[in-house]
Motif scaffolding. Structure first.
Motif, PDB file in Angstrom:
ATOM      1  N   GLY A  95      46.185  34.061  37.852  1.00  0.00           N
ATOM      2  CA  GLY A  95      45.573  35.030  36.983  1.00  0.00           C
ATOM      3  C   GLY A  95      43.498  34.694  36.553  1.00  0.00           C
ATOM      4  O   GLY A  95      43.916  33.987  37.561  1.00  0.00           O
ATOM      5  N   PRO A  96      43.577  34.475  35.192  1.00  0.00           N
ATOM      6  CA  PRO A  96      42.445  34.331  34.868  1.00  0.00           C
ATOM      7  C   PRO A  96      42.534  32.609  34.735  1.00  0.00           C
ATOM      8  O   PRO A  96      42.583  32.184  34.800  1.00  0.00           O
ATOM      9  N   ASP A  97      40.855  32.673  34.655  1.00  0.00           N
ATOM     10  CA  ASP A  97      40.284  30.859  34.706  1.00  0.00           C
ATOM     11  C   ASP A  97      40.363  30.726  33.366  1.00  0.00           C
ATOM     12  O   ASP A  97      40.383  31.526  31.871  1.00  0.00           O
ATOM     13  N   ARG A  98      41.436  28.653  33.447  1.00  0.00           N
ATOM     14  CA  ARG A  98      42.122  29.117  31.610  1.00  0.00           C
ATOM     15  C   ARG A  98      42.494  27.359  32.001  1.00  0.00           C
ATOM     16  O   ARG A  98      43.020  27.293  33.125  1.00  0.00           O
ATOM     17  N   ARG A 129      45.560  33.599  44.001  1.00  0.00           N
ATOM     18  CA  ARG A 129      45.132  33.974  42.642  1.00  0.00           C
ATOM     19  C   ARG A 129      45.142  35.087  42.179  1.00  0.00           C
ATOM     20  O   ARG A 129      44.971  35.179  41.178  1.00  0.00           O
TER      21      ARG A 129
END
Length: 553
Positions: free
Chosen positions: A358-361, A354
């Motif tokens: 990284g961030p959702d993208r 996770r």
């Protein structure tokens, strides 16, 4: 969205289904072919008197010597044709053949892998650069590792089989082929015919895994039928398939990461393996872009500096695609290295993934030095979506929370991988006894393959992928000595046995995204999940497959 029994299930169960070997034509001959023991060698001297004396043998024919890159050409050699398969095999055994030398006579897979593992630890050709290239690698902050996977064979249950009938009006082929269009075009080219004059009848495969998309065996049957003016069936033996097929490439990968207080700051990775492109063009010693897109340059890591490089690796045998192709070695390398990073960071492996994602993208890989092929699909339709990575991770994590606590000498391992536009996460439970006996107890596998047309078959494909991946992880290896394959049958190239097969639990993640791949994506995360579980159970870190080199399996 509803499960359906496959249309030919009853025929498979009652024995009426037609596989390649089941084809029977009037006046048909059976052919058994001795092919060159080393790629590039040719028949120097042939004595076929004893073979022709075998009852049932009709003819002995030298096949043409291939020219240029192997492609889908027959390898050459000598065919014994008989009225039955037993006589053909006995006639073949009676042949006395001397072979010419070859540039591949000295190929030794052990020495080759040693050199390849050294090569990936030295500078290579950059193929992806994200952020600034990292120049500083302090020893206390750096972790590095080299991983390897040996040559692998497809080892399907029915070896390649094709029957051809060449007449004045054209050719008919009956074959267990994955790509009838390729079989049609290749046979037409070999016989100098228009493609429309070649009719291909597709039987059930008896297993394919990529091998039966290469129609060299169809060409063999057609050439022999033209020569004897009768239908001819070519049946490869198990020994033929292991020793003369198209192999999955031997490979090595190098990973190095700089780890800070807040996570991974930089990563360098290299890969080296003989390219599938070497089968289609002479002199190729570097991987193609389409091979690097298979789990090497296309992992959407959210770190400041990421550099991917390749090294050269010449081919000494026919290299071909096998179920999940280069994702086999690339999924293994990244899957185990992330587990090693997790221990360096003091995290569990799921948390490490996770953090790295990284961030959702939706990753586009823009301005990073390569154009992502995405398995022939557009990124708009099939995006590299980190939220979907996390979706399958969460599905497995939730299932793990319901499992009994691992006992002494047991451990769970985890891996996740995207391939063929589908996302798959896997967790495996193993037990490692004090005498180094390894047993895989359970595997949980989750897939997000978009819209599922027939969930029953998706679950079956995942179960098969786990078994396929376990065969690779536990025992898979083809080795070469003096240019020749050392293995010959299931006694020294074993497949997973019932006693080795774990409980398998599948999770199908609901999605309204366009349908993605199903048959291949389940394979890559299996081996790393097993290796990571071994570390959790025993503290032993394995970086080289197969596991039978390290444990009793």
């Amino acid at each position: 969205g509803k499960g359906h029994t496959i249309v030919d299930m009853e025929a498979i169960l009652d024995g009426t289904a037609q596989y390649g070997f089941d084809v029977r034509l009037d006046n048909m001959l059976y052919a058994s072919i001795v092919r060159p023991p080393v790629l590039g060698s040719q028949v120097a001297k042939l004595d076929d008197k004893a073979a022709r004396a075998v009852a049932g043998v009709v003819d002995v024919i030298k096949l043409p010597t291939p020219q240029g890159a192997p492609s889908f050409q027959p390898l050459g050699g000598v065919a014994v044709l008989a009225t039955n398969s037993w006589s053909a095999a006995q006639g073949r055994a009676a042949l006395a053949i001397e072979w010419t030398s070859s540039a591949n006579d000295s190929h030794d897979s052990s020495a080759y892998l040693t050199a390849l593992k050294q090569a990936v630890q030295e500078s290579g050709k950059p193929v992806r650069q994200m952020g600034e290239q990292q120049q500083s690698w302090p020893a206390d902050k750096t972790i590095e590792a080299v991983y390897s996977v040996p040559y692998l064979a497809h080892a399907m249950m029915e070896p390649p089989t094709a029957t051809a009938n060449v007449t004045e009006s054209g050719v008919e082929i009956w074959a267990s082929t994955q790509t009838p269009q390729s079989a049609q075009g290749t046979v037409a080219g070999a016989l100098g015919l228009e493609a429309e004059k070649v009719i291909v009848h597709v039987t059930l495969l008896g297993g394919g895994f990529g091998r039966k998309s290469k129609p060299d065996y169809c060409v063999e049957a057609a050439l022999l039928s033209r020569e004897v003016k009768r239908p001819v069936k070519v049946c490869w033996s198990r020994e033929d398939e292991l020793q003369n097929g198209y192999l999955h490439a031997i490979s090595a990968q190098y990973f190095k990461a700089r780890v800070g207080d807040n996570g991974v700051e930089a990563m360098l990775q290299r890969t080296g393996f003989p390219s599938i492109s070497s089968t289609f063009a002479e002199g190729v010693d570097e991987p193609s872009a389409s091979e690097l897109d298979l789990g090497f340059v296309d992992v959407p890591l959210a770190i400041d500096s990421l550099r991917c490089e390749t090294v050269k690796a010449a081919a000494h045998t026919r290299i071909g695609w096998m179920r999940s192709v280069c994702n086999i070695q690339h999924g293994f390398g990244i899957g185990v290295f992330v587990d090693e990073l997790a221990h360096k960071r003091g995290l569990d492996t799921i948390s490490m993934w996770r953090e790295l994602l990284g961030p959702d993208r939706q990753e586009t890989f823009a301005d990073q030095g390569f154009n992502y092929g995405n398995y022939g699909e557009t990124l708009a339709r099939h995006p590299v979506d980190t939220a979907r990575y996390k979706g399958v991770i969460a599905a497995v994590e939730q299932k793990l929370a319901t499992q009994p606590k691992a006992k002494a000498n047991q451990g769970w391992g985890f891996a996740v991988h995207r391939s063929f536009t589908a996302f798959v996460a896997t967790a495996s439970l193993v037990e490692v006894s004090k005498d180094k006996q390894l047993k895989v107890l359970k595997t949980i596998i989750a897939i997000d393959a978009g819209t599922l047309v027939n969930p029953d078959r998706v679950a079956s494909q995942l179960e098969g992928a786990v078994m396929f991946g376990l065969s690779i992880a536990l025992m898979g290896r083809i080795s070469f000595k003096d240019g020749r394959v050392e293995q010959s049958n299931f006694h020294d190239y074993p497949l997973l046995r019932l006693s080795q097969c774990p409980e398998i639990e599948t999770i199908l993640v609901s999605s309204d995204a366009p349908p993605g791949g199903v048959g291949e994506p389940g394979v890559p995360p299996v081996a790393p999940s097993i290796v990571n579980a071994i570390f959790a159970a025993s503290g032993v870190r394995v970086r080289d497959l197969p596991l039978s080199d390290h444990f009793s399996v």
